[in-house]
Design an enzyme around this catalytic site. Structure first.
Site, PDB file in Angstrom:
ATOM      1  N   HIS A  91       1.764   1.201   4.600  1.00 48.53           N
ATOM      2  CA  HIS A  91       2.263   1.100   6.123  1.00 48.53           C
ATOM      3  C   HIS A  91       1.692  -0.333   6.450  1.00 48.53           C
ATOM      4  O   HIS A  91       0.432  -0.325   6.945  1.00 48.53           O
ATOM      5  CB  HIS A  91       1.765   2.135   6.872  1.00 48.53           C
ATOM      6  CG  HIS A  91       2.357   2.014   8.242  1.00 48.53           C
ATOM      7  ND1 HIS A  91       2.865   3.265   8.943  1.00 48.53           N
ATOM      8  CD2 HIS A  91       2.393   1.240   9.242  1.00 48.53           C
ATOM      9  CE1 HIS A  91       3.318   2.912  10.257  1.00 48.53           C
ATOM     10  NE2 HIS A  91       2.957   1.623  10.377  1.00 48.53           N
ATOM     11  N   LYS A 217      12.582   3.682   8.996  1.00 45.95           N
ATOM     12  CA  LYS A 217      11.409   4.050   9.965  1.00 45.95           C
ATOM     13  C   LYS A 217      11.991   4.394  11.242  1.00 45.95           C
ATOM     14  O   LYS A 217      12.682   3.570  11.998  1.00 45.95           O
ATOM     15  CB  LYS A 217      10.619   2.780   9.825  1.00 45.95           C
ATOM     16  CG  LYS A 217       9.517   2.928  10.915  1.00 45.95           C
ATOM     17  CD  LYS A 217       8.241   3.491  10.679  1.00 45.95           C
ATOM     18  CE  LYS A 217       7.275   3.620  11.737  1.00 45.95           C
ATOM     19  NZ  LYS A 217       6.560   2.356  12.136  1.00 45.95           N
ATOM     20  N   HIS A 278       0.780   8.235  10.707  1.00 43.03           N
ATOM     21  CA  HIS A 278      -0.512   8.502  11.352  1.00 43.03           C
ATOM     22  C   HIS A 278      -0.741   9.857  11.468  1.00 43.03           C
ATOM     23  O   HIS A 278      -2.078  10.160  11.134  1.00 43.03           O
ATOM     24  CB  HIS A 278      -0.013   7.974  12.848  1.00 43.03           C
ATOM     25  CG  HIS A 278       0.569   6.628  12.931  1.00 43.03           C
ATOM     26  ND1 HIS A 278       0.116   5.393  12.580  1.00 43.03           N
ATOM     27  CD2 HIS A 278       1.985   6.276  13.325  1.00 43.03           C
ATOM     28  CE1 HIS A 278       0.907   4.421  12.693  1.00 43.03           C
ATOM     29  NE2 HIS A 278       2.028   4.775  13.178  1.00 43.03           N
ATOM     30  N   ASP A 348      -1.534  -0.080   8.759  1.00 47.94           N
ATOM     31  CA  ASP A 348      -0.863  -0.528   9.756  1.00 47.94           C
ATOM     32  C   ASP A 348      -1.515  -1.869  10.373  1.00 47.94           C
ATOM     33  O   ASP A 348      -1.361  -2.158  11.258  1.00 47.94           O
ATOM     34  CB  ASP A 348      -1.140   0.478  11.203  1.00 47.94           C
ATOM     35  CG  ASP A 348       0.018   0.459  12.084  1.00 47.94           C
ATOM     36  OD1 ASP A 348       1.159  -0.116  11.848  1.00 47.94           O
ATOM     37  OD2 ASP A 348       0.069   1.345  12.997  1.00 47.94           O
TER      38      ASP A 348
HETATM   39 ZN    ZN Z   1       3.008   0.891  12.314  1.00 47.20          ZN
END
Ligand code: ZN
Length: 450
Positions: A91, A217, A278, A348
């Site tokens: 990610h 996504k 997440h 991320d």
């Molecule tokens: Zn992200």
């Protein structure tokens, strides 16, 4: 290194240093052997005095170093301390922005060469740090991958979702921009898209397929960085989620959903979403559901840890949101690890500011946080290697493990990460990087931008 080629590979004693043949040529060869004091296969137990034999872009055999050398006396070789598969960050965002905000995205959109130049450095940093594959969950990844594949840039293999698909007003609808600005940016290629109702959702997925996306996504819940929604609340209704998954599945793409709140996690899993990004409010019940659905958690702790350091730069309400999510997510990660949910490493990371804590290249910190949350070092490495391809469903390459027939994506280290997982942070201890059998980094040779 007293033996010559003629002296007989089969007579090497265990304590004798292994011979290195044509070491200078090995980094240019299409066929070679790399032997290691310790080989961490990605899945399974580490093996001492083991090596791999490479031909072209594939691993053709793995075995005791002495036997490999004896079987192929004419093949160039080199020796390293620790060998393991190249890592996957499942990610990231490659956007070429210095911060995450509507203004920053407008700046990137107006100055696309600038964004591209920043991203060129980012992909180089990823490869230098031992990441040979990344899954890019919105950004310029498709274009950057094209540049990497054609040899214009040096970086990891990028599997990209192209856009992130959000409902109107949702996490990825840049809420501080006027709607027409957002729509104009999106219609000119910015990697965000809003869709409402099953029909628009189907079209949004098809637009990603048209662009060549490897994965889809979506926003299954509100977010932290988006000021006007709540991470706990669901986004998209069931019919929208089902439409998205149906179209993606027809084209053999997996759907990954940004989900903090439990309601979003559960709804996404029931609709057929296979990776939860997440997963901040995952509890024991949701963890069991993930296991029964065969879903993968990509927890992205690094961005949360980095955000916790930004108190002075954020609004009090924005920081409160981060604190709440950080606390919940730490708990969720421990539950997921204890329950045996399949986990892939993702950070991320998506900011290009040189020398900042959030820059690409420090992605290995995610393994450290997972060890802190309860994984063994070996499990963390498995999550960053063998589990990476699981986040791509049927598009997964045979990669992430040092096994016969797998892609020759592998790295070497000057010390044992099973004793200190922090060795995998940054490129300092990564002495060698090979991707698809090609050497990009070795002692005396840094990863260059081209
Ligand atoms: Zn992200």
């Amino acid at each position: 290194m007293s033996q010559s080629i003629e002296s007989g590979w089969t007579r090497i004693e265990a304590s004798t240093p292994l011979p290195v043949r044509n070491a200078k040529d090995v980094y240019k060869a299409t066929e070679y052997i790399v032997t290691a004091d310790l080989l961490i296969p990605g899945r399974g137990k580490p093996l001492e005095n083991t090596g791999i034999h490479i031909f072209g872009s594939k691993i053709v055999s793995v075995g005791p170093s002495a036997a490999l050398l004896a079987e192929s006396p004419d093949v160039s070789t080199t020796h390293v301390k620790v060998l393991m598969p190249g890592m996957w960050d499942c990610h990231v965002h490659l956007l070429g922005v210095h911060k995450v905000s509507g203004d920053a995205f407008i700046d990137a959109y107006k100055n696309q060469v600038l964004s591209g130049a920043r991203s060129a450095r980012d992909v180089m940093l990823l490869l230098d740090a031992g990441f040979t594959s990344v899954r890019e969950m919105a950004g310029w990844g498709l274009q950057l991958d094209r540049a990497i594949q054609e040899g214009s840039l040096v970086g990891p293999k990028i599997y990209s979702s192209n856009c992130i698909i959000s409902p109107t007003g949702g996490h990825a609808d840049l809420q501080d921009l006027p709607v027409p600005w957002m729509q104009d940016m999106c219609s000119h290629g910015a990697p965000f898209l809003t869709a409402d109702g099953p029909d628009e959702c189907m079209k949004a997925v098809r637009l990603q397929l048209r662009a060549g996306a490897d994965v889809i996504k979506i926003c299954g819940s509100g977010g932290v960085g988006s000021e006007r929604d709540n991470p706990i609340d669901r986004q998209f209704v069931d019919a929208e989620l089902e439409a998205i998954v149906e179209v993606a599945t027809q084209a053999q793409r997996l759907v990954g959903a940004h989900c903090h709140g439990k309601a979003g996690i559960v709804a996404a899993l029931h609709a057929g979403v296979k990776t939860i990004e997440h997963g901040s409010y995952l509890d024991a019940e949701a963890a069991e559901l993930m296991k029964s659905k065969g879903a993968v958690l990509v927890a992205t702790r690094l961005i949360v840890e980095n955000a916790l350091k930004l108190k002075d730069f954020l609004s009090p309400s924005g920081y409160a949101k981060i604190e709440a999510v950080a606390k919940a997510q730490w708990n969720a990660m421990q539950i997921a690890i204890k329950k045996g949910v399949t986990i892939a490493i993702g950070t991320d990371t998506g900011v290009s500011m040189p020398n900042s804590i959030a820059t690409q290249g420090l992605n290995g910190k995610e393994l450290y946080y997972h060890v802190k949350a309860g994984m063994s070092e070996l499990q963390a490495i498995e999550s960053a290697t063998a589990n990476g391809p699981l986040t791509l469903g049927r598009r997964a390459p045979k990669a992430g493990q040092l096994r016969e027939g797998f892609d020759a994506d592998f790295i070497a280290l000057d010390a044992n990460p099973l004793e200190d997982i922090k060795l995998l942070i940054g490129g300092k201890h990564v002495t060698h990087v090979w991707r698809q059998g090609v050497a990009y980094k070795w002692p005396g040779h840094a990863v260059n931008i081209i």
